[in-house]
Scaffold this motif. Sequence first.
Motif, mmCIF file in Angstrom:
data_model
loop_
_atom_site.group_PDB
_atom_site.id
_atom_site.type_symbol
_atom_site.label_atom_id
_atom_site.label_comp_id
_atom_site.label_asym_id
_atom_site.label_seq_id
_atom_site.Cartn_x
_atom_site.Cartn_y
_atom_site.Cartn_z
ATOM 1 N N ALA A 16 0.685 -1.216 -0.181
ATOM 2 C CA ALA A 16 0.032 0.099 0.019
ATOM 3 C C ALA A 16 0.916 1.378 -0.064
ATOM 4 C CB ALA A 16 -1.007 0.054 1.240
ATOM 5 N N LEU A 17 2.125 1.239 0.737
ATOM 6 C CA LEU A 17 2.890 2.234 0.683
ATOM 7 C C LEU A 17 3.443 2.725 -0.624
ATOM 8 C CD1 LEU A 17 4.490 1.458 4.165
ATOM 9 C CD2 LEU A 17 3.155 3.489 3.734
ATOM 10 N N GLY A 18 3.627 1.631 -1.507
ATOM 11 C CA GLY A 18 4.224 1.839 -2.970
ATOM 12 C C GLY A 18 3.134 2.202 -3.822
ATOM 13 N N SER A 19 1.982 2.424 -3.378
ATOM 14 C CA SER A 19 1.118 2.817 -4.477
ATOM 15 C C SER A 19 1.206 4.130 -5.115
ATOM 16 C CB SER A 19 -0.354 2.681 -3.650
ATOM 17 O OG SER A 19 -0.279 3.630 -2.744
ATOM 18 N N SER A 20 2.074 5.005 -4.447
ATOM 19 C CA SER A 20 2.204 6.213 -4.834
ATOM 20 C C SER A 20 3.375 6.207 -6.261
ATOM 21 C CB SER A 20 2.795 7.111 -4.043
ATOM 22 O OG SER A 20 4.116 6.983 -3.339
ATOM 23 N N GLY A 21 4.094 5.152 -6.463
ATOM 24 C CA GLY A 21 5.042 4.919 -7.421
ATOM 25 C C GLY A 21 6.360 5.293 -6.799
ATOM 26 N N ARG A 22 6.592 5.728 -5.956
ATOM 27 C CA ARG A 22 7.922 6.197 -5.157
ATOM 28 C C ARG A 22 8.608 4.855 -4.592
ATOM 29 N NH1 ARG A 22 7.618 11.508 -1.821
ATOM 30 N NH2 ARG A 22 9.823 11.312 -1.895
ATOM 31 N N ARG A 23 9.813 4.878 -4.465
ATOM 32 C CA ARG A 23 10.586 3.806 -3.808
ATOM 33 C C ARG A 23 10.307 3.898 -2.509
ATOM 34 N NH1 ARG A 23 16.609 3.741 -5.280
ATOM 35 N NH2 ARG A 23 15.715 2.185 -6.986
ATOM 36 N N VAL A 24 10.000 2.600 -1.781
ATOM 37 C CA VAL A 24 9.406 2.388 -0.523
ATOM 38 C C VAL A 24 10.833 2.109 0.138
ATOM 39 C CG1 VAL A 24 8.310 1.233 1.243
ATOM 40 C CG2 VAL A 24 7.066 2.229 -0.733
ATOM 41 N N ILE A 25 11.187 2.878 1.502
ATOM 42 C CA ILE A 25 12.307 2.336 2.390
ATOM 43 C C ILE A 25 11.657 1.841 3.833
ATOM 44 C CG2 ILE A 25 14.666 2.706 2.935
ATOM 45 C CD1 ILE A 25 14.900 4.781 0.810
ATOM 46 N N ALA A 149 14.335 10.563 8.477
ATOM 47 C CA ALA A 149 13.761 11.011 7.675
ATOM 48 C C ALA A 149 13.961 10.707 6.226
ATOM 49 C CB ALA A 149 14.328 12.737 7.484
ATOM 50 N N ALA A 150 14.752 9.976 6.087
ATOM 51 C CA ALA A 150 15.017 9.245 4.586
ATOM 52 C C ALA A 150 14.126 7.761 4.527
ATOM 53 C CB ALA A 150 16.311 8.801 4.148
ATOM 54 N N LEU A 151 13.565 7.340 5.496
ATOM 55 C CA LEU A 151 12.656 6.177 5.510
ATOM 56 C C LEU A 151 11.217 6.517 5.429
ATOM 57 C CD1 LEU A 151 14.991 4.482 8.588
ATOM 58 C CD2 LEU A 151 14.992 3.994 6.012
ATOM 59 N N THR A 152 10.713 5.771 4.712
ATOM 60 C CA THR A 152 9.072 5.616 4.567
ATOM 61 C C THR A 152 8.558 5.374 5.828
ATOM 62 O OG1 THR A 152 9.524 4.915 2.409
ATOM 63 C CG2 THR A 152 7.058 5.021 3.124
ATOM 64 N N GLU A 153 8.851 4.328 6.354
ATOM 65 C CA GLU A 153 8.301 4.085 7.638
ATOM 66 C C GLU A 153 9.645 3.132 8.444
ATOM 67 O OE1 GLU A 153 3.540 3.442 7.847
ATOM 68 O OE2 GLU A 153 4.621 1.857 7.941
ATOM 69 N N VAL A 154 9.424 3.299 9.831
ATOM 70 C CA VAL A 154 10.203 2.432 10.701
ATOM 71 C C VAL A 154 9.472 1.579 11.654
ATOM 72 C CG1 VAL A 154 12.204 2.821 12.496
ATOM 73 C CG2 VAL A 154 12.021 4.419 10.654
ATOM 74 N N TRP A 155 9.736 0.427 11.614
ATOM 75 C CA TRP A 155 9.042 -0.702 12.512
ATOM 76 C C TRP A 155 10.122 -1.104 13.626
ATOM 77 C CZ3 TRP A 155 7.291 -4.522 8.143
ATOM 78 C CH2 TRP A 155 6.475 -3.704 7.298
ATOM 79 N N TYR A 156 9.425 -0.936 14.754
ATOM 80 C CA TYR A 156 10.396 -1.617 15.967
ATOM 81 C C TYR A 156 10.024 -3.139 16.342
ATOM 82 C CZ TYR A 156 12.409 -1.639 20.616
ATOM 83 O OH TYR A 156 13.213 -1.888 21.825
#
Length: 220
Positions: A16-25, A149-156
């Motif tokens: 779902a995060l990749g639906s914008s077409g941008r690279r997901v990190i 800031a460079a990451l799309t999301e961070v999971w713990y």
Amino acid sequence: MEIADEPQALLDRVKALGSSGRRVIIGIAGCPGAGKSTAAAWLARSLDPTGRLAVQVPMDGFHLANAELVRLGRRERKGAIDTFDGAGYRDLLERIALARPETVYAPEFDRRVGEPVAGSIAVGPEAEVVVTEGNYLLDAEGPWPGVRAALTEVWYCRTPETLRLERLIARHERFGKSPERARAWVMDVDERNAERIRAAQDRADLVIDFPALGIGAPEA
């Protein structure tokens, strides 16, 4: 904070995060021995078994070389936040986030020799998702907010403490430390770092319950 314990829900979240077409990190943070590397490898492999569209890039590739740690007087606490090239890691993630027409090369940490190896991981233009993991992705000092800031999301990544410590000690033994030395290193070095890592967990977008995911034994 939201807690995830279903593998498919994590995969759906990334898609779902990749639906914008941008690279997901996706960044996976956590204490030593919590299962970060195992979770990152599982996520990248599950998204794309070929390793081209989803690539794992570990923070451990930015360990300072042992000779430099000796020069700085930090060799006996390797793994502390100031034993990494945090600014170099931040800069790499920023390049990965922006560079789609070219291949970006990342270093990898070789546990057999205890040193980083430059240019080991290729993030090609076709890569849609990059999964990175490390101790300090959520830290608030120095260059680390730039990493966040460079990451799309961070999971713990969270694992029960008793299990985490047992497997961490076993890992140190597997890579050459005596049982006594392994336990001492975990309690004197790794746990000091873990205190700092746990203090930053509230900055994560999501907590993943590692044992509940059922994706394997923690490696890092």
